[in-house]
Design a protein around this motif. Structure first.
Motif, PDB file in Angstrom:
ATOM      1  N   VAL A 206       0.873  -1.168   0.000  1.00 31.23           N
ATOM      2  CA  VAL A 206       0.000   0.000   0.000  1.00 31.23           C
ATOM      3  C   VAL A 206       0.910   1.217   0.000  1.00 31.23           C
ATOM      4  O   VAL A 206       1.861   1.293   0.775  1.00 31.23           O
ATOM      5  N   MET A 207       0.604   2.177  -0.879  1.00 33.13           N
ATOM      6  CA  MET A 207       1.490   3.329  -1.051  1.00 33.13           C
ATOM      7  C   MET A 207       0.673   4.624  -0.998  1.00 33.13           C
ATOM      8  O   MET A 207       0.340   5.214  -2.020  1.00 33.13           O
ATOM      9  N   PRO A 208       0.320   5.073   0.208  1.00 29.12           N
ATOM     10  CA  PRO A 208      -0.469   6.302   0.357  1.00 29.12           C
ATOM     11  C   PRO A 208       0.443   7.535   0.268  1.00 29.12           C
ATOM     12  O   PRO A 208       1.394   7.668   1.032  1.00 29.12           O
ATOM     13  N   ASP A 209       0.102   8.415  -0.644  1.00 30.43           N
ATOM     14  CA  ASP A 209       0.887   9.626  -0.890  1.00 30.43           C
ATOM     15  C   ASP A 209       0.148  10.814  -0.269  1.00 30.43           C
ATOM     16  O   ASP A 209      -1.009  11.065  -0.609  1.00 30.43           O
ATOM     17  N   VAL A 210       0.780  11.511   0.668  1.00 28.96           N
ATOM     18  CA  VAL A 210       0.174  12.626   1.431  1.00 28.96           C
ATOM     19  C   VAL A 210      -1.314  12.351   1.728  1.00 28.96           C
ATOM     20  O   VAL A 210      -2.194  13.100   1.327  1.00 28.96           O
ATOM     21  N   PRO A 211      -1.614  11.269   2.460  1.00 30.81           N
ATOM     22  CA  PRO A 211      -3.003  10.810   2.559  1.00 30.81           C
ATOM     23  C   PRO A 211      -3.922  11.728   3.360  1.00 30.81           C
ATOM     24  O   PRO A 211      -3.547  12.285   4.391  1.00 30.81           O
ATOM     25  N   PHE A 212      -5.124  11.829   2.854  1.00 33.44           N
ATOM     26  CA  PHE A 212      -6.269  12.510   3.463  1.00 33.44           C
ATOM     27  C   PHE A 212      -7.039  11.473   4.287  1.00 33.44           C
ATOM     28  O   PHE A 212      -6.746  10.285   4.265  1.00 33.44           O
ATOM     29  N   LEU A 213      -8.030  11.922   5.071  1.00 39.32           N
ATOM     30  CA  LEU A 213      -8.952  11.048   5.802  1.00 39.32           C
ATOM     31  C   LEU A 213      -8.282  10.333   6.970  1.00 39.32           C
ATOM     32  O   LEU A 213      -8.627   9.204   7.297  1.00 39.32           O
ATOM     33  N   CYS A 214      -7.319  11.007   7.616  1.00 35.55           N
ATOM     34  CA  CYS A 214      -6.600  10.422   8.742  1.00 35.55           C
ATOM     35  C   CYS A 214      -6.700  11.336   9.967  1.00 35.55           C
ATOM     36  O   CYS A 214      -6.500  12.545   9.853  1.00 35.55           O
ATOM     37  N   HIS A 215      -6.952  10.735  11.125  1.00 34.56           N
ATOM     38  CA  HIS A 215      -7.071  11.431  12.411  1.00 34.56           C
ATOM     39  C   HIS A 215      -7.976  12.664  12.275  1.00 34.56           C
ATOM     40  O   HIS A 215      -7.569  13.808  12.449  1.00 34.56           O
ATOM     41  N   PHE A 216      -9.242  12.394  11.999  1.00 34.27           N
ATOM     42  CA  PHE A 216     -10.212  13.456  11.741  1.00 34.27           C
ATOM     43  C   PHE A 216     -10.289  14.478  12.871  1.00 34.27           C
ATOM     44  O   PHE A 216     -10.369  15.680  12.621  1.00 34.27           O
ATOM     45  N   GLU A 217     -10.293  14.015  14.102  1.00 33.17           N
ATOM     46  CA  GLU A 217     -10.519  14.959  15.203  1.00 33.17           C
ATOM     47  C   GLU A 217      -9.383  15.963  15.321  1.00 33.17           C
ATOM     48  O   GLU A 217      -9.619  17.129  15.648  1.00 33.17           O
ATOM     49  N   ARG A 218      -8.166  15.549  15.048  1.00 33.54           N
ATOM     50  CA  ARG A 218      -7.067  16.517  15.037  1.00 33.54           C
ATOM     51  C   ARG A 218      -7.160  17.408  13.802  1.00 33.54           C
ATOM     52  O   ARG A 218      -7.045  18.626  13.891  1.00 33.54           O
ATOM     53  N   ALA A 219      -7.368  16.815  12.645  1.00 35.28           N
ATOM     54  CA  ALA A 219      -7.351  17.576  11.393  1.00 35.28           C
ATOM     55  C   ALA A 219      -8.405  18.673  11.374  1.00 35.28           C
ATOM     56  O   ALA A 219      -8.131  19.813  10.976  1.00 35.28           O
ATOM     57  N   VAL A 220      -9.616  18.340  11.820  1.00 39.84           N
ATOM     58  CA  VAL A 220     -10.718  19.298  11.750  1.00 39.84           C
ATOM     59  C   VAL A 220     -10.457  20.517  12.632  1.00 39.84           C
ATOM     60  O   VAL A 220     -10.820  21.647  12.273  1.00 39.84           O
ATOM     61  N   GLY A 221      -9.810  20.328  13.752  1.00 36.13           N
ATOM     62  CA  GLY A 221      -9.531  21.446  14.633  1.00 36.13           C
ATOM     63  C   GLY A 221      -8.177  22.083  14.434  1.00 36.13           C
ATOM     64  O   GLY A 221      -7.841  23.057  15.120  1.00 36.13           O
ATOM     65  N   PHE A 222      -7.404  21.561  13.477  1.00 33.47           N
ATOM     66  CA  PHE A 222      -6.009  21.976  13.352  1.00 33.47           C
ATOM     67  C   PHE A 222      -5.720  22.785  12.096  1.00 33.47           C
ATOM     68  O   PHE A 222      -4.867  23.664  12.105  1.00 33.47           O
ATOM     69  N   THR A 223      -6.397  22.462  11.000  1.00 30.43           N
ATOM     70  CA  THR A 223      -6.133  23.151   9.748  1.00 30.43           C
ATOM     71  C   THR A 223      -7.356  23.961   9.330  1.00 30.43           C
ATOM     72  O   THR A 223      -8.489  23.566   9.597  1.00 30.43           O
ATOM     73  N   ASP A 224      -7.100  25.097   8.667  1.00 26.27           N
ATOM     74  CA  ASP A 224      -8.213  25.892   8.150  1.00 26.27           C
ATOM     75  C   ASP A 224      -8.396  25.681   6.651  1.00 26.27           C
ATOM     76  O   ASP A 224      -9.067  26.458   5.984  1.00 26.27           O
ATOM     77  N   ALA A 225      -7.838  24.601   6.119  1.00 26.02           N
ATOM     78  CA  ALA A 225      -7.925  24.306   4.690  1.00 26.02           C
ATOM     79  C   ALA A 225      -9.053  23.316   4.411  1.00 26.02           C
ATOM     80  O   ALA A 225      -9.384  22.474   5.254  1.00 26.02           O
ATOM     81  N   ASP A 226      -9.634  23.413   3.232  1.00 25.59           N
ATOM     82  CA  ASP A 226     -10.545  22.378   2.752  1.00 25.59           C
ATOM     83  C   ASP A 226      -9.735  21.155   2.339  1.00 25.59           C
ATOM     84  O   ASP A 226      -8.569  21.280   2.008  1.00 25.59           O
ATOM     85  N   PRO A 227     -10.329  19.970   2.353  1.00 24.43           N
ATOM     86  CA  PRO A 227     -11.718  19.658   2.630  1.00 24.43           C
ATOM     87  C   PRO A 227     -12.096  19.538   4.124  1.00 24.43           C
ATOM     88  O   PRO A 227     -13.277  19.480   4.437  1.00 24.43           O
ATOM     89  N   TYR A 228     -11.111  19.463   5.042  1.00 23.84           N
ATOM     90  CA  TYR A 228     -11.489  19.289   6.441  1.00 23.84           C
ATOM     91  C   TYR A 228     -12.389  20.415   6.935  1.00 23.84           C
ATOM     92  O   TYR A 228     -13.221  20.213   7.826  1.00 23.84           O
ATOM     93  N   GLN A 229     -12.252  21.608   6.352  1.00 24.95           N
ATOM     94  CA  GLN A 229     -13.103  22.721   6.769  1.00 24.95           C
ATOM     95  C   GLN A 229     -14.574  22.491   6.440  1.00 24.95           C
ATOM     96  O   GLN A 229     -15.442  23.157   6.992  1.00 24.95           O
ATOM     97  N   GLU A 230     -14.873  21.537   5.562  1.00 25.27           N
ATOM     98  CA  GLU A 230     -16.274  21.194   5.314  1.00 25.27           C
ATOM     99  C   GLU A 230     -16.942  20.727   6.611  1.00 25.27           C
ATOM    100  O   GLU A 230     -18.108  21.043   6.869  1.00 25.27           O
ATOM    101  N   VAL A 231     -16.199  19.969   7.424  1.00 26.98           N
ATOM    102  CA  VAL A 231     -16.746  19.499   8.698  1.00 26.98           C
ATOM    103  C   VAL A 231     -16.934  20.670   9.654  1.00 26.98           C
ATOM    104  O   VAL A 231     -17.937  20.758  10.372  1.00 26.98           O
ATOM    105  N   VAL A 232     -15.986  21.596   9.649  1.00 29.42           N
ATOM    106  CA  VAL A 232     -16.111  22.790  10.491  1.00 29.42           C
ATOM    107  C   VAL A 232     -17.368  23.567  10.111  1.00 29.42           C
ATOM    108  O   VAL A 232     -18.151  23.979  10.981  1.00 29.42           O
TER     109      VAL A 232
END
Length: 321
Positions: A206-232
């Protein structure tokens, strides 16, 4: 953008507590078993292209609920069977594109199955052709909050199931050696690849390159970039829904998926990536139990290594197949 996350030495040891539902394995076991009940064989049709060194086939296979999912199969011209295979998943908003859009893996001697992402394919690239016929409740713009009220109806339940069925389809195709299948993808595609590796036994890599969809609870509160900002944005309207939302997302978190993958892994991370922050990538990588490596791009954002990473993947994979 300066570095904004933990120092690399701390990232390498980053091992946060991740919310994990007690019925995670039962949920996914039932989901995949139901999808495999739709046992129609993939439909494969050769397409005309201007390329003389590869053959390209239009593949349609049954995904979630038996829905037809599209893919391109690209192989070296004249290949008749027993090739090692790469199943590739698309970045957020992209589709499988046009036949021949991605020639690198076939040029390196692999069969390459590039899966469309249901409902996507209209934000960048050359388009997609796979609809998502299933409805969802209220959602913010984009895909990340579609059906987020309930894991059973969540959008990525369908996408991850399609990803597993793409592996199943690849293993059934006459050009492919079923014992030499690997998965890859960039950003969203990387997150999907982690899920496919968790839910498909016996992959080579398995070769994930800069993977999305990981540790949602940190990502949603940590970055102001989309797509995680969709949850915000969703939670800013649906006040008080945090517990329900993050409970749903925990069934799809790459950190929970990674610990269940048995394939050798090559991840990548970019230390200036605000879209998929480094700590969220390491949260998944550090849980991966099999042999693993990670390429670190110290001065890159979400573009990551690009061609450098593809070269690293090809070199990583060659001795394994």
């Amino acid at each position: 953008m300066p570095r904004f996350d933990l120092p690399l030495t701390e990232l390498q040891q980053f091992s946060p507590d991740i919310r994990e539902p007690a019925d995670f394995d039962a949920f996914w076991g039932a989901t995949i078993a139901e999808a495999r009940g739709w046992d129609a064989a993939p439909r494969i049709v050769r397409v005309d292209t201007p390329f003389t060194l590869v053959d390209v086939f239009d593949v349609t296979f049954p995904g979630f609920a038996g829905d037809p999912v599209k893919a391109w199969l690209t192989v070296p011209a004249g290949a008749t069977g027993s090739l090692p295979a790469i199943v590739e998943y698309q970045g957020y908003g992209g589709g499988r594109g046009l036949p021949g859009d991605r020639l690198g893996w076939a040029a390196a001697g692999y069969a390459h199955l590039s899966m469309d992402t249901r409902g996507q394919g209209s934000m960048w690239g050359s388009g997609g052709e796979t609809p998502d016929p299933h409805g969802a409740g209220p959602a913010a713009s984009g895909f990340l909050t579609r059906g987020i009220d309930d894991p059973a109806g969540y959008y990525y339940r369908r996408v991850f199931t399609d990803a597993v069925r793409a592996v199943d389809a690849a293993r059934s195709l006459p050009q492919i050696d079923a014992d030499r299948v690997s998965v890859t993808g960039t950003s969203q595609g990387g997150g999907i690849a982690i899920a496919a590796a968790a839910l498909s036994a016996g992959l080579v890599a398995v070769m994930p390159d800069v993977p999305f969809l990981c540790h949602f609870e940190r990502a949603v509160g940590f970055t102001d970039a989309d797509p995680y900002q969709e949850v915000v944005r969703y939670l800013s309207v649906h006040r008080g829904a945090d517990e329900r939302v993050f409970e749903t997302l925990s069934y799809f978190d790459g950190a929970n998926m990674a610990k269940r993958a048995d394939a050798a892994a090559l991840y990548s991370v970019a230390l200036m990536d605000t879209v998929c922050p480094p700590s969220t990538v390491f949260a998944a990588y550090n849980r991966h139990p099999a042999a693993k490596q990670i390429e670190v791009y110290t001065h890159n954002g979400h573009e990551g290594g690009q061609a450098y990473q593809w070269d690293a993947q090809a070199r990583f994979l060659a001795p394994l197949v």
